[in-house]
Design an enzyme around this catalytic site. Structure first.
Site, PDB file in Angstrom:
ATOM      1  N   LYS A 261      -6.510  -3.381   2.684  1.00 39.91           N
ATOM      2  CA  LYS A 261      -5.482  -3.781   3.666  1.00 39.91           C
ATOM      3  C   LYS A 261      -5.157  -5.262   3.507  1.00 39.91           C
ATOM      4  O   LYS A 261      -4.007  -5.689   3.612  1.00 39.91           O
ATOM      5  CB  LYS A 261      -5.985  -3.476   5.086  1.00 39.91           C
ATOM      6  CG  LYS A 261      -4.940  -3.627   6.187  1.00 39.91           C
ATOM      7  CD  LYS A 261      -4.860  -5.004   6.800  1.00 39.91           C
ATOM      8  CE  LYS A 261      -3.853  -5.059   7.931  1.00 39.91           C
ATOM      9  NZ  LYS A 261      -3.675  -6.393   8.485  1.00 39.91           N
ATOM     10  N   ASP A 277      10.733  -0.816  -0.776  1.00 40.15           N
ATOM     11  CA  ASP A 277      10.248   0.369  -0.063  1.00 40.15           C
ATOM     12  C   ASP A 277       8.735   0.207   0.145  1.00 40.15           C
ATOM     13  O   ASP A 277       7.923   0.488  -0.754  1.00 40.15           O
ATOM     14  CB  ASP A 277      10.566   1.614  -0.899  1.00 40.15           C
ATOM     15  CG  ASP A 277      10.097   2.902  -0.237  1.00 40.15           C
ATOM     16  OD1 ASP A 277       9.252   2.845   0.668  1.00 40.15           O
ATOM     17  OD2 ASP A 277      10.570   3.969  -0.654  1.00 40.15           O
TER      18      ASP A 277
HETATM   19  C1  MEV Z   1      -6.595  -8.813   8.261  1.00 41.37           C
HETATM   20  O1  MEV Z   1      -5.218  -8.531   8.385  1.00 41.37           O
HETATM   21  C2  MEV Z   1      -7.062  -8.581   6.847  1.00 41.37           C
HETATM   22  C3  MEV Z   1      -8.576  -8.692   6.636  1.00 41.37           C
HETATM   23  O2  MEV Z   1      -9.224  -7.825   7.560  1.00 41.37           O
HETATM   24  C4  MEV Z   1      -8.848  -8.271   5.219  1.00 41.37           C
HETATM   25  C5  MEV Z   1     -10.332  -8.101   4.905  1.00 41.37           C
HETATM   26  O3  MEV Z   1     -11.115  -7.817   5.812  1.00 41.37           O
HETATM   27  O4  MEV Z   1     -10.653  -8.221   3.706  1.00 41.37           O
HETATM   28  C6  MEV Z   1      -9.051 -10.076   6.906  1.00 41.37           C
END
Ligand code: MEV
Length: 422
Positions: A261, A277
């Site tokens: 993420k 997209d």
């Molecule tokens: C937050 O948007 C993204 C993080 O959680 C990514 C990660 O934990 O590696 C900080």
């Protein structure tokens, strides 16, 4: 809401008429309707042609990540997203890579896969053999759909076929491999897949159902690599911390989802700014991360002989500069101009570098001071602004609240009153 959501002919109304009806049904105030009606840099008639049932738009902030040097070239990277800290983190990470030469990114070319599903072929294995033997006929029919793409060096280049075992018995699946050039390619590939379906039915003796692009764009990968300076990032301990964080993600799917993420924070922010997209990118990323059967990180991290941290990223990056919002949305066009990319491949490579930078920044922060420190600074500033502070008072109030570990609206107001008195 006040009434039925079954509204006949809603799509036939003008944007204004739709909004008036929505207001009647939901009780939106003038002010609330006004903020949606203001479409910012996107003219309302363009918005109305982009999607259906338009009533307005929503604007999200666009920031510029600095310090990026990718394949020897400097970039100002537009990033559009609602989350604080991401743009600053990318800029910081790019700075730490810069002193070691910046990012090196390569790609596998802009090849997308179009799948044609055949059901009920009397002899699936035989059908696969026929499809492979007669693929030139299919490629020719596919390429007749897009002479412009073909004239630019793109088009359907190859086709493979396989038998897929399913709960409804074996299916034959033909896969067109299409070089989509500077387009993301969904339209080109879907048109080709639909056009060749009758030929494929004739060759296999089965019935074609789905004819659609695959978002597991594993023939359209970017590979980014960068070295992050050990000293600048906080020494051996910080390097160890990132390696531990990576090992955690590699071993555990719950952590890995968050790890990936963080990468997508960077990738998607550039994608939104440049009119891409984002759903296709997310689908591609996470399906690629699962290709071994377990969900894995899209990056790897190691220490080099000098003790610096080396990161690599490999992921699908299906983006385009012709067609789609990159061409129709004026803000996206301007963002592409800021970025200065000339081809879809160059855009994909920049996005790979930003994904790697973002992952580095997140892991480093998590493994050292934690991410809340950075978030809290921004949170404290926005609290001070909400409390009515302006100019230098904003930072002064934010600093005091952080020092006191009391980041609250009532405290911001108190400090503001004290500072104004003095
Ligand atoms: C937050 O948007 C993204 C993080 O959680 C990514 C990660 O934990 O590696 C900080």
């Amino acid at each position: 809401m006040n009434g039925s959501s079954e509204i006949r002919g809603f799509y036939k109304l003008s944007v204004e008429e739709r909004m008036n009806l929505v207001r009647e049904l939901t009780g939106l105030s003038d002010e609330e309707a006004g903020v949606i009606s203001k479409t910012g840099g996107l003219p309302v008639d363009v918005a109305d042609r982009m999607v259906e049932n338009v009533i307005g738009g929503i604007t999200i902030p666009m920031g510029i990540a600095t310090n990026f040097r990718i394949n020897g070239k400097d970039y100002l990277v537009p990033m559009a997203l609602e989350e604080p800290s991401v743009v600053a983190a990318a800029s910081n990470a790019a700075k730490m890579a810069r002193s070691k030469g910046g990012f090196t990114v390569t790609n596998t070319g802009p090849v997308m896969i179009g799948q044609i599903q055949v059901v009920g072929a009397p002899n699936p294995q035989q059908a696969v053999r026929v499809l492979e033997r007669r693929k030139q006929e299919v490629l020719k029919a596919a390429n007749e759909q897009d002479p412009v793409l073909v004239s630019l060096g793109g088009g359907a280049k190859d086709m493979t076929a396989k038998v897929v075992k399913s709960t409804r018995g074996p299916m034959v699946v033909a896969e067109l491999l299409v070089n989509t050039g500077d387009a993301m390619g969904a339209n080109a590939v879907n048109t080709m897949a639909e056009a060749v379906a009758p030929l494929i039915e004739e060759q296999t003796g089965g019935e074609v159902f789905l004819r659609i692009i695959s978002n597991l764009a594993d023939r359209r990968l970017v590979r980014a690599r960068a070295t992050f300076d050990k000293k600048a990032m906080g020494g051996d301990e910080a390097v160890d911390g990132v390696l531990c964080a990576y090992a955690f993600a590699d071993a555990d799917a719950h952590r890995c989802a968050t790890h990936n993420k963080g990468i997508m924070n960077g990738v998607i922010a550039v994608a939104i700014a440049c009119g891409q997209d984002t759903r296709a990118l997310e689908a591609g990323a996470h399906s690629y991360a699962s290709r071994s059967g377990s969900y894995k990180p899209l990056t790897t991290w190691e220490r080099n002989s000098e003790g610096d941290l080396v990161g690599t990223l490999e992921m699908p990056m299906a983006v385009g500069l012709v067609g789609g919002a990159a061409r129709t949305h004026p803000a996206a066009k301007a963002a592409v101009k800021i970025l200065g990319v000339k081809t879809a491949i160059e855009l994909a490579e920049v996005m790979g570098a930003v994904g790697l930078a973002q992952n580095f920044a997140a892991l480093r922060a998590l493994a050292t001071e934690g991410i809340q420190a950075g978030h809290m600074k921004l949170h404290a500033r926005s609290m001070a602004i909400t409390a009515g502070a302006e100019g230098k008072l904003v930072d002064a109030i934010a600093a005091k609240m952080i020092e006191e570990k009391k980041i609250r609206f009532d405290r911001a107001k108190e400090i503001l009153a004290e500072l104004r008195k003095s």
